[in-house]
Write a protein that holds these residues in place. Structure first.
Motif, mmCIF file in Angstrom:
data_model
loop_
_atom_site.group_PDB
_atom_site.id
_atom_site.type_symbol
_atom_site.label_atom_id
_atom_site.label_comp_id
_atom_site.label_asym_id
_atom_site.label_seq_id
_atom_site.Cartn_x
_atom_site.Cartn_y
_atom_site.Cartn_z
ATOM 1 N N LYS A 148 0.138 -1.297 -0.544
ATOM 2 C CA LYS A 148 0.237 0.043 -0.224
ATOM 3 C C LYS A 148 1.008 0.988 0.258
ATOM 4 C CE LYS A 148 -3.804 -2.546 2.736
ATOM 5 N NZ LYS A 148 -5.143 -2.063 3.975
ATOM 6 N N PRO A 149 0.628 2.151 -0.690
ATOM 7 C CA PRO A 149 1.964 3.501 -1.339
ATOM 8 C C PRO A 149 1.878 4.186 1.044
ATOM 9 C CG PRO A 149 -0.001 3.222 -3.112
ATOM 10 C CD PRO A 149 -0.199 1.725 -1.799
ATOM 11 N N GLU A 150 0.428 3.952 1.369
ATOM 12 C CA GLU A 150 0.421 4.947 2.747
ATOM 13 C C GLU A 150 0.918 4.135 3.486
ATOM 14 O OE1 GLU A 150 -3.696 1.791 2.216
ATOM 15 O OE2 GLU A 150 -2.282 3.499 0.722
ATOM 16 N N SER A 151 1.477 2.735 3.381
ATOM 17 C CA SER A 151 2.905 2.382 4.877
ATOM 18 C C SER A 151 4.222 2.776 4.210
ATOM 19 C CB SER A 151 2.235 1.142 3.965
ATOM 20 O OG SER A 151 2.930 0.452 2.790
ATOM 21 N N LEU A 152 4.537 3.405 2.470
ATOM 22 C CA LEU A 152 5.710 3.217 2.457
ATOM 23 C C LEU A 152 6.228 5.024 3.475
ATOM 24 C CD1 LEU A 152 5.499 3.485 -1.659
ATOM 25 C CD2 LEU A 152 6.230 1.462 0.346
ATOM 26 N N VAL A 153 8.117 4.037 3.941
ATOM 27 C CA VAL A 153 8.542 5.402 4.868
ATOM 28 C C VAL A 153 9.682 5.212 3.843
ATOM 29 C CG1 VAL A 153 9.518 5.337 6.974
ATOM 30 C CG2 VAL A 153 7.596 4.348 6.376
ATOM 31 N N GLY A 154 10.284 6.574 3.387
ATOM 32 C CA GLY A 154 12.018 6.632 3.247
ATOM 33 C C GLY A 154 13.002 6.229 3.702
ATOM 34 N N GLN A 155 14.084 5.557 3.029
ATOM 35 C CA GLN A 155 14.319 4.744 4.523
ATOM 36 C C GLN A 155 15.860 5.099 3.966
ATOM 37 O OE1 GLN A 155 13.519 3.733 6.906
ATOM 38 N NE2 GLN A 155 11.497 2.083 6.923
ATOM 39 N N ILE A 156 15.920 4.972 3.246
ATOM 40 C CA ILE A 156 18.051 5.522 2.720
ATOM 41 C C ILE A 156 17.973 6.210 1.570
ATOM 42 C CG2 ILE A 156 18.272 3.145 1.243
ATOM 43 C CD1 ILE A 156 20.750 3.143 3.337
ATOM 44 N N GLU A 157 19.129 7.176 1.862
ATOM 45 C CA GLU A 157 19.358 7.914 0.765
ATOM 46 C C GLU A 157 20.740 7.858 0.151
ATOM 47 O OE1 GLU A 157 17.537 11.971 2.131
ATOM 48 O OE2 GLU A 157 19.084 11.826 2.263
ATOM 49 N N ASN A 158 21.009 8.073 -1.105
ATOM 50 C CA ASN A 158 21.883 6.951 -1.898
ATOM 51 C C ASN A 158 22.522 8.557 -2.904
ATOM 52 O OD1 ASN A 158 22.579 5.493 -4.172
ATOM 53 N ND2 ASN A 158 24.544 5.857 -3.048
ATOM 54 N N ARG A 159 24.000 8.615 -3.168
ATOM 55 C CA ARG A 159 24.109 9.488 -4.229
ATOM 56 C C ARG A 159 25.515 8.590 -4.815
ATOM 57 N NH1 ARG A 159 22.237 14.789 -3.806
ATOM 58 N NH2 ARG A 159 21.430 15.424 -1.683
ATOM 59 N N PHE A 160 25.753 8.878 -5.502
ATOM 60 C CA PHE A 160 26.929 8.791 -6.618
ATOM 61 C C PHE A 160 26.911 9.451 -8.263
ATOM 62 C CE2 PHE A 160 23.237 5.826 -7.685
ATOM 63 C CZ PHE A 160 23.464 6.178 -9.190
ATOM 64 N N ASN A 161 28.154 8.933 -8.315
ATOM 65 C CA ASN A 161 28.521 9.684 -9.902
ATOM 66 C C ASN A 161 28.301 8.487 -10.698
ATOM 67 O OD1 ASN A 161 29.208 12.096 -8.821
ATOM 68 N ND2 ASN A 161 30.918 12.145 -8.659
ATOM 69 N N ARG A 162 27.929 8.585 -12.455
ATOM 70 C CA ARG A 162 28.047 7.351 -13.122
ATOM 71 C C ARG A 162 28.364 8.095 -14.534
ATOM 72 N NH1 ARG A 162 22.921 3.764 -14.336
ATOM 73 N NH2 ARG A 162 23.414 2.867 -12.368
ATOM 74 N N ILE A 163 29.086 7.002 -15.609
ATOM 75 C CA ILE A 163 29.758 7.237 -16.118
ATOM 76 C C ILE A 163 29.184 5.742 -17.188
ATOM 77 C CG2 ILE A 163 31.799 6.454 -17.433
ATOM 78 C CD1 ILE A 163 33.573 7.392 -15.305
ATOM 79 N N THR A 164 28.701 6.409 -18.359
ATOM 80 C CA THR A 164 28.287 5.800 -19.517
ATOM 81 C C THR A 164 28.492 5.256 -20.471
ATOM 82 O OG1 THR A 164 25.514 6.203 -18.459
ATOM 83 C CG2 THR A 164 26.188 4.906 -20.386
#
Length: 260
Positions: A148-164
């Motif tokens: 259910k959408p209302e059950s969702l909680v922000g748990q962890i943030e992540n930052r990174f750099n990407r080369i493609t």
């Protein structure tokens, strides 16, 4: 080093269709990555967006209050899911995404653009029907997510750099993620994996892969790496992590040794 590669534009990238696609992840350190990039110069082009080749990303992962999605991964359940907001920081674009791994190991991703989200100063997001925009997010999640959408909680943030990278034959893409940092929204713990590099090869399984042979020469072997699961395991001591402990030990060895 990445400035030695010939560029490829987003327009050219959009024309690449991998009809028989396979995805394989590899984990190494930045010392070995430097060797790999040097070997790949002649066979690959690099994605360039507004003159930038090492592009910053921001992600916030959501789960239920009881970490049901993390537990499904920890217990090895099939049909497991992840929910995140993925932001392309320089482009000011953000997407709400649901990733589902089916019983055959294939991952499908669904996404919808999300507005009014600042990855530089991210705010807490609650998926409730506050306004017309959140109605759309609510409907998207109810259509693609088993929670259910209302059950969702922000748990962890992540930052990174990407080369493609894209090979000259345009039959594969290679993403390389570095400078990984995690911030746990529940415990307020932080974790930095500055020397780690996550490589993902997305290719047409029928075609020869130049970089696959280079990885073999460098003894960089396939290894799974879930940013949500690894980041959570490293920043929340209250979670059960038995399944991930061998991988965490392997990551520690990779980071701390010059050769693997």
């Amino acid at each position: 080093m990445i400035n030695k590669f010939r560029p490829i534009t987003l327009g050219e990238m959009s024309g690449i269709r991998l009809m028989n696609r396979t995805d394989t992840k590899f984990v190494t350190n930045t010392t070995m990555l430097a060797r790999l990039l040097k070997m790949a110069e002649a066979d690959y082009r690099i994605q360039e967006v507004d003159g930038i080749r090492n592009i910053p990303y921001f992600t916030v992962y959501f789960d239920t209050g009881d970490y049901d999605m993390f537990v499904a991964h920890q217990d090895g359940h099939s049909g497991r899911q992840k929910v995140r907001i993925r932001s392309y920081v320089n482009s000011n674009l953000s997407f709400l995404e649901v990733k589902t791994k089916d019983n055959h190991g294939r991952t499908k991703k669904k996404r919808i653009a999300i507005g009014d989200f600042d990855p530089v100063h991210p705010q807490r997001v609650e998926f409730r029907r506050q306004n017309s925009e959140y109605v759309a997010y609510d409907e998207f999640l109810r259509r693609h997510l088993g929670y259910k959408p209302e059950s969702l909680v922000g748990q962890i943030e992540n930052r990174f750099n990407r080369i493609t990278l894209v090979n000259n034959a345009k039959t594969e893409r290679v993403t390389i993620d570095t400078s990984l940092c995690f911030h746990n929204l529940s415990t307020q713990a932080d974790c930095s994996l500055e020397r780690l590099a996550i490589i993902e090869l997305k290719r047409d399984g029928l075609q020869h892969s130049p970089i696959l042979e280079m990885l073999r020469q460098l003894r960089i072997h396939p290894q799974g790496f879930s940013k949500y699961c690894m980041g959570s395991a490293m920043t929340n001591g209250n979670l059960k992590t038995n399944r991930f402990k061998p991988r965490l030990r392997r990551i520690d060895k990779i980071i701390n040794y010059m050769d693997i």
